[in-house]
Design a protein around this motif. Structure first.
Motif, PDB file in Angstrom:
ATOM      1  N   ASN A 256      65.871  56.154 -16.080  1.00 25.60           N
ATOM      2  CA  ASN A 256      64.929  56.725 -15.541  1.00 25.60           C
ATOM      3  C   ASN A 256      63.941  56.133 -14.712  1.00 25.60           C
TER       4      ASN A 256
ATOM      5  N   LEU B 212      58.799  54.348 -24.070  1.00 25.21           N
ATOM      6  CA  LEU B 212      59.645  55.487 -23.775  1.00 25.21           C
ATOM      7  C   LEU B 212      59.837  56.440 -24.951  1.00 25.21           C
TER       8      LEU B 212
ATOM      9  N   ARG C 186      69.232  48.263 -20.368  1.00 24.17           N
ATOM     10  CA  ARG C 186      69.956  48.558 -21.820  1.00 24.17           C
ATOM     11  C   ARG C 186      69.254  47.767 -22.756  1.00 24.17           C
TER      12      ARG C 186
ATOM     13  N   ASN D  20      67.587  60.974 -18.075  1.00 24.19           N
ATOM     14  CA  ASN D  20      68.327  59.719 -17.795  1.00 24.19           C
ATOM     15  C   ASN D  20      68.456  58.870 -18.630  1.00 24.19           C
ATOM     16  N   THR D  21      68.223  59.107 -19.930  1.00 27.15           N
ATOM     17  CA  THR D  21      68.265  58.164 -21.053  1.00 27.15           C
ATOM     18  C   THR D  21      68.936  58.540 -22.286  1.00 27.15           C
ATOM     19  N   ASN D  22      69.758  57.678 -22.693  1.00 34.59           N
ATOM     20  CA  ASN D  22      70.701  57.822 -23.555  1.00 34.59           C
ATOM     21  C   ASN D  22      70.593  57.009 -25.051  1.00 34.59           C
ATOM     22  N   THR D  23      70.175  57.272 -26.087  1.00 31.98           N
ATOM     23  CA  THR D  23      69.893  56.573 -27.247  1.00 31.98           C
ATOM     24  C   THR D  23      70.682  57.228 -28.255  1.00 31.98           C
TER      25      THR D  23
ATOM     26  N   LEU E 285      69.797  51.812 -26.502  1.00 30.85           N
ATOM     27  CA  LEU E 285      68.892  52.521 -25.651  1.00 30.85           C
ATOM     28  C   LEU E 285      69.359  52.162 -24.239  1.00 30.85           C
ATOM     29  N   THR E 286      70.165  53.167 -23.410  1.00 28.78           N
ATOM     30  CA  THR E 286      70.207  52.796 -22.125  1.00 28.78           C
ATOM     31  C   THR E 286      69.688  53.957 -21.167  1.00 28.78           C
ATOM     32  N   THR E 287      69.087  53.421 -20.194  1.00 31.14           N
ATOM     33  CA  THR E 287      68.271  54.242 -19.172  1.00 31.14           C
ATOM     34  C   THR E 287      68.201  54.044 -17.651  1.00 31.14           C
TER      35      THR E 287
END
Length: 251
Positions: A90, A67, A111, A73-76, A86-88
């Motif tokens: 996607n 990734l 996650r 649509n991803t939060n790091t 990391l949460t996605t």
């Protein structure tokens, strides 16, 4: 009689020389084994981990699933203790995960949490090289002649321990294929701990949704050579499985 006496004297000299050489090598190996990797403060560790993310690194999720950050649509982010989170959701990544393993079928979100001290190693795992140093135990010297390290997600989910802070706590132990493999753990510049404990503020997530949590590990698969008294050599295939984080599968 004279020849027997000379032979015995010669034999004693050889034995003394062998013992002297072994003692000298023992001292040298002990000094070498006691060398420590430079220590990094918690603040420096957290800042260095932030740099990995700010530099828009590629983060491996599985062997062939990478990734790139930032992503849709991803939060790091880096937690206050330095852990990588990391949460996605996607869709493309979730489809790749589902295609790679049945456990990810119908996944709604993914996650990942990697322990702070392992963030840089995890991201650059493909560049990993085994150490060429040795370690001494009693009269035996251990060295790694070849091997590889991979990232693996365990097949068995883990149980969650509740904490008083409405968080979850997970304790994961390092496993060794043999006693010799455990001795070999001392060869690595980056200390392999006996266990790690991960605390995460995701209690609400795990109670409100269908969530399964699996351990994430470094798997060191290598050939270990044991040299005893500079004379006897034996090899064995050894494996060390070191926990480095956890992954959440949310359905």
């Amino acid at each position: 009689m004279t020849s027997d006496h000379l032979f015995k004297k010669f034999t004693m000299i050889i034995i003394v020389l062998i013992i002297a050489i072994a003692a000298a090598v023992f001292v040298f190996w002990q000094v070498d084994a006691e060398e420590q990797a430079p220590k990094v403060s918690k603040t420096e560790l957290i800042e260095s981990n932030k740099v990995w993310i700010n530099n828009q690194m590629q983060i491996p999720i599985q062997d062939n699933i990478i990734l790139s950050i930032p992503a849709t649509n991803t939060n790091t982010n880096i937690a206050t203790n330095g852990d990588l989170i990391l949460t996605t959701t996607n869709e493309e990544i979730l489809k790749e995960l589902a295609a790679s393993n049945d456990r990810y079928k119908d996944i709604k979100a993914y996650r990942l949490r990697i322990e702070a001290k392992k963030v840089s190693e995890y991201i650059t795992n493909t560049k990993y090289r085994y150490p060429t140093t040795t370690i001494q135990k009693k009269l035996a010297n251990y060295e790694i002649t070849s091997g590889e390290r991979s990232v693996q997600t365990d097949k068995t989910p883990i149980k969650i321990e509740d904490t008083t802070n409405n968080d979850i706590k997970v304790s994961l132990k390092t496993t060794y294929s043999s006693d010799e493999a455990e001795v070999a753990a001392g060869i690595f510049n980056s200390t392999i701990p006996d266990k790690i404990t991960i605390t995460d503020n995701t209690k609400d997530l795990t109670t409100n949704k269908n969530v399964t949590i699996y351990p994430k590990s470094f798997v060191y698969d290598f050939t270990l050579q044991k040299n005893t008294m500079l004379v006897f050599k034996e090899q064995e295939e050894a494996v060390i499985q070191e926990p480095i984080g956890i992954e959440y599968i949310i359905k």
